[in-house]
Design a protein around this motif. Structure first.
Motif, short mmCIF file in Angstrom:
data_model
loop_
_atom_site.label_atom_id
_atom_site.label_comp_id
_atom_site.label_asym_id
_atom_site.label_seq_id
_atom_site.Cartn_x
_atom_site.Cartn_y
_atom_site.Cartn_z
N ILE A 79 -6.84 -2.00 2.71
CA ILE A 79 -6.47 -0.63 2.35
C ILE A 79 -6.43 -0.61 0.83
N ALA B 239 3.40 3.50 4.80
CA ALA B 239 2.53 3.56 5.99
C ALA B 239 1.97 2.18 6.32
N ILE B 240 1.59 1.44 5.28
CA ILE B 240 1.03 0.09 5.50
C ILE B 240 2.09 -0.83 6.10
N HIS C 269 1.49 5.48 0.82
CA HIS C 269 0.66 4.34 1.23
C HIS C 269 1.47 3.09 1.55
N GLU D 152 -5.99 7.75 6.97
CA GLU D 152 -5.88 7.57 8.42
C GLU D 152 -4.54 6.92 8.79
N LEU D 153 -4.08 5.97 7.98
CA LEU D 153 -2.77 5.35 8.23
C LEU D 153 -1.64 6.35 8.03
N VAL E 285 2.55 -0.92 9.78
CA VAL E 285 1.55 -1.61 10.61
C VAL E 285 1.86 -3.10 10.70
N ARG F 267 -1.48 8.53 11.04
CA ARG F 267 -1.01 7.84 12.24
C ARG F 267 0.47 7.45 12.14
N HIS F 268 0.89 6.95 10.98
CA HIS F 268 2.23 6.35 10.91
C HIS F 268 3.28 7.22 10.23
N GLU G 35 -9.45 5.22 4.47
CA GLU G 35 -8.75 4.19 5.24
C GLU G 35 -7.23 4.34 5.11
#
Ligand code: 2HG
Ligand code: ZN
Length: 459
Positions: free
Chosen positions: A369, A329-330, A326, A261-262, A333, A265-266, A258
């Motif tokens: 996450i 990236a979080i 992490h 994937e972030l 979002v 993407r980010h 999970e």
């Protein structure tokens, strides 16, 4: 917001200099909002002293007027403990940047509160030494903040937490009196270790201005292994095998599909292996000679196609980016709920696997996450897209309590977690802690709204 009279502001300016008292909301905003953007406060003044004497005179002044204050370092905290959520004055220690010469014989250093952890790790390298605490926010996080929250981080496994590095402090009490204990004696059983009491005190007991810190050997040879695994149970088992290799192993970290994937993407990171795996474990070993063989031996039962091994600095950084990226990236979002918890390792798998269901029961839209310091049983549960009114914190903390864990493994209680303090601390413990707070800060002026609920009953 605490009102500041013009005469009071004049006194503050006379004390620290005109440009070290910020009152313009444009200028104070950066000190009033936390890194995540979740905790938004306001303040009538940010004051930036540059010496212990200035802090002492400042606190005496605020004490006389009964004005509450929030001490702040690099403002990288994640639990709303370092921003003025109740309109307090902000006391920024960011200007305390002095690092004294390394005492290479003793393996110690004295650092001012605003020195960043990156500076502290870097500066002693020419003496073959470094600092044992390492966290992803190392470029901004400061010594004072790391003591106040008793930071743990990535290498705690081998070197212990911030309290374990702390040999003494210089700090100013609420009434402006100064305690100074920077002699660095490692053997000194002369009553209470007041400096240790400040580790994890979140700015409620004193304002730390300097600290005497233990340094650790700097190991020049490093190896990082990234392992793809089918499930969390395999990661816990592998962490157990790797634990038997400490030292030279010094970090054992976990993240899941999970999170990857972030990152893809980010942050545009490529997939680490050909196919995505449910679980990843990252381990680092450091020694005076190449420690790769130790990692290879510990990973002997793993399919070689599921292992990436890095020894050059660039390759190691590339692998660490998957773990350290992490938080960033979080935050791309949205604003997550950040739940930093730990459970006994025997319960880790069941706990980590139970989280999605526990969350879906309070918010169908919530997306967890999960990542963290697996060998410490420390999981960072970041929850995105939760319904505003949903009690996701309560759902996770109740689960933590069921498994005998802690609602704050390394970030502190701050304001975010104080309603749940009773899950980890008995009434007797809370009463004893409040008594310490009341005796050192009877007017409840130092960071009065963190750790305990109903701060007005203190004293
Ligand atoms: C880490 O381990 C930090 O990277 C931050 O403690 C964790 O962003 C988080 O939740
Ligand atoms: Zn962490």
């Amino acid at each position: 917001m605490v009102e500041m009279s013009e005469p009071m502001l004049r006194e503050l300016r006379a004390l620290v200099g005109e440009h070290n008292v910020l009152t313009d909301p444009e200028m104070t905003r950066g000190f009033s909002v936390d890194w995540t953007g979740r905790f938004v406060g306001q303040t009538a003044a940010v004051v930036r002293p540059h010496s212990t004497e200035e802090v002492a005179r400042l606190l005496r002044l605020l004490w006389a007027e009964g004005i509450p204050v929030v001490p702040q370092g690099g403002n990288t905290g994640l639990v709303g403990g370092g921003v003025p959520l109740h309109g307090e004055v902000v006391l920024s220690l960011a200007g305390f940047k002095k690092l004294y010469p390394v005492d290479s014989g003793a393996g110690q250093i004295t650092a001012q509160a605003g020195v960043t952890l990156a500076m502290l790790r870097e500066q002693p390298l020419k003496h073959g030494l470094t600092f044992g605490i390492d966290i992803a926010s190392r470029d901004s996080a400061t010594v004072g903040g790391a003591i106040a929250t008793n930071a743990g981080g990535l290498r705690m496994l081998r070197y212990g937490d911030m309290a374990a590095q702390l040999l003494g402090v210089e700090a100013v009490l609420a009434d402006g009196s100064v305690i100074s204990h920077l002699d660095g004696l490692t053997k000194d059983n002369t009553g209470y270790r007041l400096h240790q009491l400040l580790a994890g005190s979140e700015g409620t007991l004193a304002v730390i201005t300097q600290a005497r810190l233990r340094l650790v050997p700097h190991y020049t040879h490093r190896a990082v292994g990234l392992v793809a695994l089918p499930d969390i149970a395999s990661a816990v088992a592998l962490a157990g095998t790797l634990r038997r290799c400490i030292p030279p192993v010094e970090a054992i970290e976990l993240f899941l599909q999970e999170g990857v994937e972030l990152l893809q993407r980010h942050l545009g990171l490529p997939q680490p292996f050909q196919t995505l795996s449910p679980v990843y474990l990252l381990a680092e070993a450091a020694d005076r000679t190449d420690p790769a063989s130790v990692l290879i031996e510990a990973l002997a039962d793993i399919n070689p196609d599921s292992i990436l091994l890095a020894t050059s600095e660039a390759d190691r950084k590339r692998l660490w980016r998957y773990r350290e990226g992490h938080t960033e990236a979080i935050s791309r979002v949205g604003i997550p709920r950040k739940l930093d918890v730990s459970v006994p390792l025997t319960a880790f798998v069941e706990f980590a696997e139970a989280i999605p269901k526990a969350l879906s029961e309070v918010s169908a839209s919530a997306v967890p996450i999960r990542f963290g310091h697996i060998a410490d049983g420390n999981l960072h549960v970041n929850v995105l897209h939760a319904a505003e009114e949903a009690d996701v914190d309560g759902a996770v903390f109740e689960l933590v309590a069921q498994f005998g864990g802690s609602i704050s493994a390394e970030h502190g209680i701050g304001t975010a977690k104080k309603p749940w303090l009773h899950l980890n601390r008995s009434d007797v413990e809370i009463r004893a802690a409040r008594a310490i707070k009341a005796s050192l800060d009877p007017a409840n002026l130092l960071n009065p709204h963190v750790i305990f609920s109903e701060p007005e009953s203190v004293g």
